[in-house]
Design a protein around this motif. Structure first.
Motif, PDB file in Angstrom:
ATOM      1  N   GLN A 114      -8.274  11.415   2.319  1.00 39.19           N
ATOM      2  CA  GLN A 114      -7.354  10.306   2.099  1.00 39.19           C
ATOM      3  C   GLN A 114      -6.829  10.287   0.675  1.00 39.19           C
ATOM      4  O   GLN A 114      -7.605  10.299  -0.271  1.00 39.19           O
ATOM      5  N   SER A 115      -5.501  10.245   0.536  1.00 40.06           N
ATOM      6  CA  SER A 115      -4.893  10.098  -0.780  1.00 40.06           C
ATOM      7  C   SER A 115      -5.201   8.701  -1.305  1.00 40.06           C
ATOM      8  O   SER A 115      -5.122   7.722  -0.559  1.00 40.06           O
ATOM      9  N   ASP A 155      -3.418   7.609  -3.841  1.00 41.14           N
ATOM     10  CA  ASP A 155      -2.133   7.196  -4.384  1.00 41.14           C
ATOM     11  C   ASP A 155      -1.139   6.773  -3.300  1.00 41.14           C
ATOM     12  O   ASP A 155      -0.183   6.061  -3.591  1.00 41.14           O
ATOM     13  N   GLU A 156      -1.351   7.240  -2.082  1.00 45.08           N
ATOM     14  CA  GLU A 156      -0.428   6.945  -0.980  1.00 45.08           C
ATOM     15  C   GLU A 156      -1.253   6.631   0.270  1.00 45.08           C
ATOM     16  O   GLU A 156      -1.834   7.524   0.878  1.00 45.08           O
ATOM     17  N   VAL A 157      -1.281   5.368   0.643  1.00 49.81           N
ATOM     18  CA  VAL A 157      -2.115   4.917   1.756  1.00 49.81           C
ATOM     19  C   VAL A 157      -1.763   5.613   3.069  1.00 49.81           C
ATOM     20  O   VAL A 157      -2.611   5.806   3.930  1.00 49.81           O
ATOM     21  N   HIS A 158      -0.524   6.044   3.235  1.00 51.04           N
ATOM     22  CA  HIS A 158      -0.087   6.669   4.482  1.00 51.04           C
ATOM     23  C   HIS A 158      -0.296   8.181   4.495  1.00 51.04           C
ATOM     24  O   HIS A 158       0.150   8.853   5.423  1.00 51.04           O
ATOM     25  N   LEU A 159      -0.948   8.730   3.493  1.00 48.76           N
ATOM     26  CA  LEU A 159      -1.190  10.166   3.436  1.00 48.76           C
ATOM     27  C   LEU A 159      -2.681  10.442   3.617  1.00 48.76           C
ATOM     28  O   LEU A 159      -3.503  10.160   2.742  1.00 48.76           O
ATOM     29  N   ASP A 214       2.706  16.545  -4.972  1.00 49.47           N
ATOM     30  CA  ASP A 214       2.757  15.403  -5.889  1.00 49.47           C
ATOM     31  C   ASP A 214       1.501  14.529  -5.818  1.00 49.47           C
ATOM     32  O   ASP A 214       1.297  13.668  -6.672  1.00 49.47           O
ATOM     33  N   TYR A 215       0.667  14.748  -4.801  1.00 48.46           N
ATOM     34  CA  TYR A 215      -0.516  13.910  -4.622  1.00 48.46           C
ATOM     35  C   TYR A 215      -1.745  14.695  -5.065  1.00 48.46           C
ATOM     36  O   TYR A 215      -2.042  15.754  -4.533  1.00 48.46           O
ATOM     37  N   GLN A 229      -4.365  -1.848   8.088  1.00 48.83           N
ATOM     38  CA  GLN A 229      -4.838  -1.161   6.899  1.00 48.83           C
ATOM     39  C   GLN A 229      -6.057  -1.872   6.336  1.00 48.83           C
ATOM     40  O   GLN A 229      -6.174  -3.088   6.414  1.00 48.83           O
ATOM     41  N   PHE A 279       2.446  18.811  -0.183  1.00 50.44           N
ATOM     42  CA  PHE A 279       2.181  17.483  -0.743  1.00 50.44           C
ATOM     43  C   PHE A 279       1.716  17.629  -2.190  1.00 50.44           C
ATOM     44  O   PHE A 279       0.734  17.016  -2.617  1.00 50.44           O
TER      45      PHE A 279
END
Length: 150
Positions: free
Chosen positions: A50-51, A53-57, A28-29, A6, A26
């Motif tokens: 890229q979100s 708020d959420e690195v994996h999204l 909530d993002y 990352q 999705f």
């Protein structure tokens, strides 16, 4: 703590793209940024959404006009109002991609693109009322005889 693969992404508030309703599945993002897939590619035709708020999204998106020159999304009135569109020139469109085992079998969603008002940075995923556009066009559909993307 970030793992070794990352990388911290530094962005400014003006770089944010805001989805008031999120992206389908999705919801909530709400906050995203666009990142180049290849930093040497100046065209910006293929990007990561890229979100923040959420690195994996992250979603791979492509300029749909690169694939289909006659692509003509018509923004529904409610979406136009929600995005505060003053001019069609204020809009940028991105099609979501799904990566499969081979590039040719990977798909792109032309039916439900992401529309971004480049002035306000507001965005929505929209549903086009046009039977020419499907949810899962294979990339193979857009490759010419020489193997180049049409």
């Amino acid at each position: 703590m970030m793992d070794e693969k990352q990388q911290e992404i530094i962005y400014e508030e003006k770089d944010l793209i805001l989805f008031e309703e999120g992206i389908f599945g999705f919801e909530d993002y709400k906050k995203f940024i666009l990142l180049a897939v290849d930093e040497e590619d100046e065209s910006g035709d293929m990007l990561y959404l890229q979100s923040v708020d959420e690195v994996h999204l992250s979603f791979l998106v492509i300029n749909p006009f690169l694939l289909k020159e006659d692509y003509h999304p018509v923004l529904p009135e409610a979406d136009e109002k929600a995005l505060a569109v003053e001019s069609e020139k204020d809009l940028a469109y991105y099609a979501l991609c799904v990566i499969k085992e081979t590039p040719e079998s990977s798909t792109v969603n032309l039916k439900c693109p992401v529309a971004v008002n480049v002035k306000t940075r507001r965005a929505r995923q929209i549903i086009l009322d046009d039977s020419r556009y499907g949810l899962r066009h294979t990339l193979q559909e857009f490759v010419d005889k020489e193997g180049a993307v049409c």
